[in-house]
Motif scaffolding. Structure first.
Motif, PDB file in Angstrom:
ATOM      1  N   LEU A   1       0.972  -1.253  -0.091  1.00  0.00           N
ATOM      2  CA  LEU A   1       0.128  -0.005   0.028  1.00  0.00           C
ATOM      3  C   LEU A   1       0.763   1.210   0.050  1.00  0.00           C
ATOM      4  O   LEU A   1       0.625   2.338  -0.579  1.00  0.00           O
ATOM      5  CB  LEU A   1      -0.862  -0.075   1.130  1.00  0.00           C
ATOM      6  CG  LEU A   1      -1.617   1.264   1.542  1.00  0.00           C
ATOM      7  CD1 LEU A   1      -2.655   1.671   0.406  1.00  0.00           C
ATOM      8  CD2 LEU A   1      -2.652   1.040   2.717  1.00  0.00           C
ATOM      9  N   GLN A   2       1.745   1.358   1.047  1.00  0.00           N
ATOM     10  CA  GLN A   2       2.694   2.399   0.927  1.00  0.00           C
ATOM     11  C   GLN A   2       3.579   2.717  -0.274  1.00  0.00           C
ATOM     12  O   GLN A   2       3.595   3.823  -0.895  1.00  0.00           O
ATOM     13  CB  GLN A   2       3.829   2.459   1.971  1.00  0.00           C
ATOM     14  CG  GLN A   2       4.368   3.786   2.630  1.00  0.00           C
ATOM     15  CD  GLN A   2       3.230   4.416   3.374  1.00  0.00           C
ATOM     16  OE1 GLN A   2       2.645   4.073   4.074  1.00  0.00           O
ATOM     17  NE2 GLN A   2       3.551   5.503   3.481  1.00  0.00           N
ATOM     18  N   VAL A   3       4.040   1.738  -0.899  1.00  0.00           N
ATOM     19  CA  VAL A   3       4.646   1.830  -2.293  1.00  0.00           C
ATOM     20  C   VAL A   3       3.909   2.206  -3.335  1.00  0.00           C
ATOM     21  O   VAL A   3       4.060   3.046  -4.271  1.00  0.00           O
ATOM     22  CB  VAL A   3       5.308   0.343  -2.441  1.00  0.00           C
ATOM     23  CG1 VAL A   3       5.541   0.282  -3.724  1.00  0.00           C
ATOM     24  CG2 VAL A   3       6.486   0.223  -1.669  1.00  0.00           C
ATOM     25  N   SER A   4       2.480   1.539  -3.178  1.00  0.00           N
ATOM     26  CA  SER A   4       1.762   2.056  -4.258  1.00  0.00           C
ATOM     27  C   SER A   4       1.226   3.709  -4.304  1.00  0.00           C
ATOM     28  O   SER A   4       1.366   4.464  -5.207  1.00  0.00           O
ATOM     29  CB  SER A   4       0.185   1.386  -3.960  1.00  0.00           C
ATOM     30  OG  SER A   4      -0.809   2.153  -4.745  1.00  0.00           O
ATOM     31  N   ARG A   5       1.294   3.910  -3.123  1.00  0.00           N
ATOM     32  CA  ARG A   5       1.000   5.789  -2.837  1.00  0.00           C
ATOM     33  C   ARG A   5       2.244   6.435  -3.221  1.00  0.00           C
ATOM     34  O   ARG A   5       2.193   7.177  -4.004  1.00  0.00           O
ATOM     35  CB  ARG A   5       0.739   5.711  -1.265  1.00  0.00           C
ATOM     36  CG  ARG A   5      -0.455   5.591  -1.045  1.00  0.00           C
ATOM     37  CD  ARG A   5      -1.575   6.359  -1.370  1.00  0.00           C
ATOM     38  NE  ARG A   5      -2.973   5.462  -1.526  1.00  0.00           N
ATOM     39  CZ  ARG A   5      -3.775   5.516  -0.144  1.00  0.00           C
ATOM     40  NH1 ARG A   5      -3.365   5.521   0.607  1.00  0.00           N
ATOM     41  NH2 ARG A   5      -4.770   4.625  -0.733  1.00  0.00           N
ATOM     42  N   ALA A   6       3.195   5.982  -2.988  1.00  0.00           N
ATOM     43  CA  ALA A   6       4.596   6.476  -3.222  1.00  0.00           C
ATOM     44  C   ALA A   6       5.124   6.517  -4.622  1.00  0.00           C
ATOM     45  O   ALA A   6       5.452   7.548  -5.279  1.00  0.00           O
ATOM     46  CB  ALA A   6       5.774   6.219  -2.377  1.00  0.00           C
ATOM     47  N   GLY A   7       4.737   5.511  -5.199  1.00  0.00           N
ATOM     48  CA  GLY A   7       5.025   5.042  -6.660  1.00  0.00           C
ATOM     49  C   GLY A   7       4.212   6.126  -7.673  1.00  0.00           C
ATOM     50  O   GLY A   7       4.622   6.708  -8.452  1.00  0.00           O
ATOM     51  N   ARG A   8       3.001   5.945  -7.124  1.00  0.00           N
ATOM     52  CA  ARG A   8       1.861   6.982  -8.026  1.00  0.00           C
ATOM     53  C   ARG A   8       2.529   8.585  -7.906  1.00  0.00           C
ATOM     54  O   ARG A   8       2.512   9.260  -8.840  1.00  0.00           O
ATOM     55  CB  ARG A   8       0.608   7.078  -7.624  1.00  0.00           C
ATOM     56  CG  ARG A   8       0.119   5.572  -8.054  1.00  0.00           C
ATOM     57  CD  ARG A   8      -1.143   5.397  -7.601  1.00  0.00           C
ATOM     58  NE  ARG A   8      -1.713   4.035  -7.674  1.00  0.00           N
ATOM     59  CZ  ARG A   8      -2.997   3.456  -8.122  1.00  0.00           C
ATOM     60  NH1 ARG A   8      -3.665   4.254  -8.370  1.00  0.00           N
ATOM     61  NH2 ARG A   8      -3.206   2.372  -8.381  1.00  0.00           N
ATOM     62  N   HIS A   9       2.769   9.077  -6.380  1.00  0.00           N
ATOM     63  CA  HIS A   9       3.164  10.311  -6.275  1.00  0.00           C
ATOM     64  C   HIS A   9       4.625  10.688  -6.977  1.00  0.00           C
ATOM     65  O   HIS A   9       4.508  11.723  -7.710  1.00  0.00           O
ATOM     66  CB  HIS A   9       3.277  10.340  -4.667  1.00  0.00           C
ATOM     67  CG  HIS A   9       3.479  11.743  -4.351  1.00  0.00           C
ATOM     68  ND1 HIS A   9       4.045  12.159  -2.804  1.00  0.00           N
ATOM     69  CD2 HIS A   9       3.168  12.992  -4.897  1.00  0.00           C
ATOM     70  CE1 HIS A   9       4.323  13.399  -2.883  1.00  0.00           C
ATOM     71  NE2 HIS A   9       3.862  14.007  -3.895  1.00  0.00           N
ATOM     72  N   ILE A  10       5.523   9.967  -6.849  1.00  0.00           N
ATOM     73  CA  ILE A  10       6.685  10.097  -7.417  1.00  0.00           C
ATOM     74  C   ILE A  10       6.716  10.069  -9.077  1.00  0.00           C
ATOM     75  O   ILE A  10       7.145  10.820  -9.627  1.00  0.00           O
ATOM     76  CB  ILE A  10       7.900   9.475  -6.391  1.00  0.00           C
ATOM     77  CG1 ILE A  10       8.114  10.126  -5.217  1.00  0.00           C
ATOM     78  CG2 ILE A  10       9.084   9.448  -7.357  1.00  0.00           C
ATOM     79  CD1 ILE A  10       8.542   9.075  -4.395  1.00  0.00           C
ATOM     80  N   GLY A  11       6.182   8.786  -9.221  1.00  0.00           N
ATOM     81  CA  GLY A  11       5.965   8.919 -11.012  1.00  0.00           C
ATOM     82  C   GLY A  11       5.250   9.664 -11.418  1.00  0.00           C
ATOM     83  O   GLY A  11       5.917  10.267 -12.673  1.00  0.00           O
ATOM     84  N   GLN A  12       4.104  10.254 -11.044  1.00  0.00           N
ATOM     85  CA  GLN A  12       3.392  11.330 -11.762  1.00  0.00           C
ATOM     86  C   GLN A  12       4.178  12.656 -11.778  1.00  0.00           C
ATOM     87  O   GLN A  12       4.187  13.302 -12.648  1.00  0.00           O
ATOM     88  CB  GLN A  12       2.201  11.426 -11.060  1.00  0.00           C
ATOM     89  CG  GLN A  12       1.365  10.473 -11.212  1.00  0.00           C
ATOM     90  CD  GLN A  12      -0.013  10.282 -10.456  1.00  0.00           C
ATOM     91  OE1 GLN A  12      -0.296  11.246  -9.684  1.00  0.00           O
ATOM     92  NE2 GLN A  12      -0.779   9.138 -10.353  1.00  0.00           N
ATOM     93  N   GLU A  13       4.787  13.218 -10.429  1.00  0.00           N
ATOM     94  CA  GLU A  13       5.247  14.310 -10.268  1.00  0.00           C
ATOM     95  C   GLU A  13       6.552  14.248 -11.061  1.00  0.00           C
ATOM     96  O   GLU A  13       7.262  15.433 -11.399  1.00  0.00           O
ATOM     97  CB  GLU A  13       5.639  14.584  -8.818  1.00  0.00           C
ATOM     98  CG  GLU A  13       4.240  14.801  -8.167  1.00  0.00           C
ATOM     99  CD  GLU A  13       3.718  16.342  -8.303  1.00  0.00           C
ATOM    100  OE1 GLU A  13       3.207  16.539  -9.403  1.00  0.00           O
ATOM    101  OE2 GLU A  13       4.133  17.200  -7.745  1.00  0.00           O
ATOM    102  N   ALA A  14       7.363  13.015 -11.053  1.00  0.00           N
ATOM    103  CA  ALA A  14       8.817  13.139 -11.671  1.00  0.00           C
ATOM    104  C   ALA A  14       8.286  13.735 -13.267  1.00  0.00           C
ATOM    105  O   ALA A  14       9.228  14.540 -13.688  1.00  0.00           O
ATOM    106  CB  ALA A  14       9.509  11.744 -11.687  1.00  0.00           C
TER     107      ALA A  14
END
Lengths: 371, 385
Positions: free
Chosen positions: A305-318
């Motif tokens: 769950l944490q990785v899902s949130r972080a991956g989306r946040h960082i992937g989109q913002e990157a």
């Protein structure tokens, strides 16, 4: 409680990083490798075997190296850093089921060859419609039904397949060359490979006792895979964030570098927060797997769950913080977003894990990480 | 790498848990658990119980009552205290002025103030912020002019939390208005709050409470011996103090306890409301990630210097603290309007306090270096932006 790597683990990390950063030294190199089947470098696979990376978590008597989840996490994180396309996770996860459920002969046959780099395994687990069914006739078993997507399913030398039995869930070894197995491979958006694997009365060998339900063993194997994927994501996140901050320091618009704009640097700061929280959680999950495996399924859900949130946040913002260049296939950062998206949806996405955690939220008062 | 506590640390945790749950009066712990305001006497009584057991100021040097604990043990002490609903030692004494005096004060200043500070015989107030110096603290304008053996202090401080109870106030004052940089002319001065010319005026906050104050200085004469360390070096001491403060404001344990209590409060509703269950599960996961990050940070804090990632703890810790106060208001729903209900009301206590608590905790992302300041620290110090 200790979150630091020992010297052998640090040496392993350096060795794997050395190999993979040389192999995948640019986005272009990786694109070349993933352009043609099998979608990864057989040579690199052999080199990973030579480093000992493929036999790490398995017992020495089975042909492995007797290391544990921490060592697997180290390799997974390095794979994530360069988006190495080798079927590491798939092979380790499937081999883990052989190690847990297999007879001594099956273990001796499979684990040693995995460790040598002679076998690529696939874990055929996701049913696209009705579950694949296992049927017994005398001592022989056959499978029927469709699994899709099976990651690296077209290239795999051996399939580890979950199927429905009278007892619940059974796990079977299938040689993909036998009659009744039809594989249709294709590319995935992140440069990987997957396949539709159809079984039509295909001969299968049970792993362990087919008259018992193997759900718990499957859940533990999947948890191991989820946690390793979490580390792969953390490696990718780390590089995506660094790449983005470097870009903010060098790209000029309006006569200044982008880090002159607080609207951008504050968003980068939030990305760092997400990245650190995700790293903490997956590291903890690995330690749970090592020291308290009975809690691994819960820990894996929390990490995923944490990785899902972080991956989306960082992937989109990157991508957004880069602007147009982030959209291009020749630049690295979009590939990280694509891979993070694939990781999110492999072995259960954030929503699925949140639902699981929500269903058990009244089972405890506070969450105690130490147990 | 290993998950479990060592045998020694596990025993330490048990010892702390036993002490906090048996030696601090139940009535005080109940007040904290019900998220009600503590009286001055309750805060003093708790700190004196802790101090008598050597548990009030563990992060101070051993010769002044501190403990030679590992960072992990300090973390366990803090967590167990919060989980047991024990009010933490007064931050102004234990985490702020005490460590500054111990690190930079003269022997006389240490002897005069540290034992009384640890035991809360002196209640300290903080005199840092001013009306025109909030996040930009170094632009403070309160002056201390040297006259013989005294400083003469003029100006105004604000946001002085619980200043109404204060015996003494530690201040940042401008001693050299001509210094080339605004950070250079500042000193760290201790002032008796009964001094003539010093007045405290309450500021009412949006929750209706009186928690903070303005403090005015009008020709307040302060003996020069009350200076901590060297004149014009106050900014260094303040940075040291704020670094400690940032670590102290990652309130993981108390937020965990609030959230667990919220589950009890919600009761059956969780099973019938999947959105509520998911919201709680999400908060639990975020809190766990924060706690694990705190454990990583304590493991890597060397020489008492906070790990740069401690900014993450402040930023995320206060966001989650606020999210849990928001959850309570939503659980209360229309009952959250009954904040002024008295005896005879059918509205339960937790629902009555939910909105004032929610409003009160909007402060958390502002104090201790606002969350925007933390983002600035992360961007500059960690990411090099």
């Amino acid at each position: 409680m200790d979150f630091t790597l020992d010297s052998e683990q640090t040496a392993l990390r350096d060795a794997v990083r050395g190999l993979l950063s040389k192999t995948y030294d640019s986005t272009e190199t990786r694109r070349e490798v993933t352009k043609t089947d099998p979608g990864f470098s057989e040579k690199t696979w052999q080199q990973l075997a030579e480093l000992g990376a493929l036999g790490l978590p398995f017992a020495e008597e089975d042909g492995g190296f007797g290391a544990g989840p921490v060592e697997v996490s180290i390799v997974a994180e390095e794979i994530g850093r360069v988006l190495a396309p080798e079927p590491y996770l798939e092979t380790i996860l499937a081999a883990g089921l052989v190690a847990d459920l297999g007879s001594p002969e099956q273990r001796a046959d499979v684990i040693g060859r995995v460790a040598e780099g002679a076998l690529v395994l696939s874990f055929a687990h996701h049913d696209i419609a009705d579950a694949v069914v296992a049927t017994q006739s005398g001592d022989a078993w056959t499978l029927s039904g469709v699994k899709e997507p099976v990651l690296h399913g077209a290239r795999a030398d051996l399939l580890v397949v979950t199927a429905r039995t009278d007892a619940g869930v059974g796990v079977f070894l299938v040689d993909p060359a036998v009659d009744g197995v039809e594989r249709t491979g294709y590319r995935t958006h992140d440069g990987g490979r997957a396949a539709r694997v159809a079984f039509d009365g295909a001969a299968a060998t049970p792993l362990g006792d087919p008259s018992a339900d193997a759900s718990d063993a499957v859940a533990l194997a999947v948890a191991r895979g989820q946690i390793a994927l979490g580390h792969e994501a953390v490696g990718a996140i780390d590089v995506a964030l660094r790449t983005t901050t470097e870009y903010l320091k060098t790209r000029k618009q309006f006569g200044v570098t982008l880090n002159a704009f607080q609207a951008l640097t504050f968003r980068a700061a939030d990305l760092y927060v997400s990245a650190e929280l995700a790293r903490s959680m997956v590291t903890w999950a690995t330690l749970v797997l090592q020291d308290e495996p009975e809690r691994a399924v819960e820990a894996a859900s929390r990490a995923k769950l944490q990785v899902s949130r972080a991956g989306r946040h960082i992937g989109q913002e990157a991508i957004q913080l880069h602007g147009g260049i982030g959209m291009t296939a020749e630049y690295s950062v979009g590939h990280y977003t694509s891979r993070l998206t694939a990781i999110d949806h492999t072995l259960g996405d954030g929503s699925e894990h949140l639902a699981r955690l929500a269903s058990t939220v009244t089972d405890h008062g506070v969450v105690d990480p130490i147990g | 790498m290993k998950l479990r506590l060592s045998e020694e640390d596990a025993a330490f945790r048990e010892e702390m848990r036993t002490f906090f749950t048996t030696q601090v009066p139940q009535s005080i712990r109940d007040t904290v658990a019900a998220r009600r305001e503590l009286t001055k006497d309750q805060i003093v009584e708790t700190q004196q119980i802790l101090n008598a057991a050597g548990l009030a100021v563990p992060n101070w040097p051993v010769e002044w009552g501190g403990k030679d604990w590992t960072p992990l043990q300090r973390h366990i002490w803090h967590e167990e205290m919060q989980l047991a609903s024990v009010p933490a030692p007064l931050a102004f004494n234990a985490s702020m002025v005490g460590p500054v005096i111990a690190a930079f004060g003269s022997q006389e200043v240490k002897e005069r103030f540290l034992p009384a500070t640890a035991n809360l015989d002196i209640w300290w107030s903080q005199g840092f912020s001013e009306p025109d110096a909030g996040s930009d603290l170094a632009s403070l304008r309160t002056t201390a002019r040297r006259e013989g053996d005294e400083y003469v202090v003029n100006g105004q401080k604000t946001w002085t939390t619980l200043g109404q109870y204060g015996d003494w106030i530690f201040t940042l004052v401008r001693t050299d208005p001509d210094a080339p940089k605004k950070q250079q002319g500042i000193s760290f001065l201790l002032i008796d709050m009964t001094s003539p010319g010093l007045t405290v005026r309450p500021i009412e906050l949006i929750d209706g409470g009186h928690e903070v104050n303005e403090v005015f200085f009008e020709d307040v004469r302060v003996p020069a011996e009350n200076l901590v360390g060297e004149e014009n070096r106050g900014w260094d001491y303040a940075k040291f103090l704020l670094g400690n403060e940032r670590v102290g404001v990652a309130p993981v344990g108390s937020t965990k306890r609030w959230l667990a209590a919220a589950k009890e409060t919600a009761g059956e509703r969780i099973a019938s409301d999947p959105l509520l269950a998911a919201r709680i599960a999400d908060l639990e996961n975020e809190l766990l990630a924060l706690e694990l990050t705190a454990l990583r940070v304590v493991a890597h804090s060397a020489d008492g210097k906070p790990h740069p990632a401690s900014s993450v703890l402040k930023l995320r810790g206060t966001e989650l603290q606020q999210a849990v106060t928001e959850l309570y208001v939503d659980l209360a729903g229309p009952l959250s309007l009954a904040s002024g209900a008295q005896d005879g009301s059918d509205v339960p206590d937790w629902a009555r306090v939910s909105t004032p608590q929610y409003l009160n905790f909007r402060k958390a992302s502002i104090y201790g270096g606002s969350n925007e300041v933390q983002r600035q620290i992360i961007a500059k110090t960690i990411l090099g932006l």
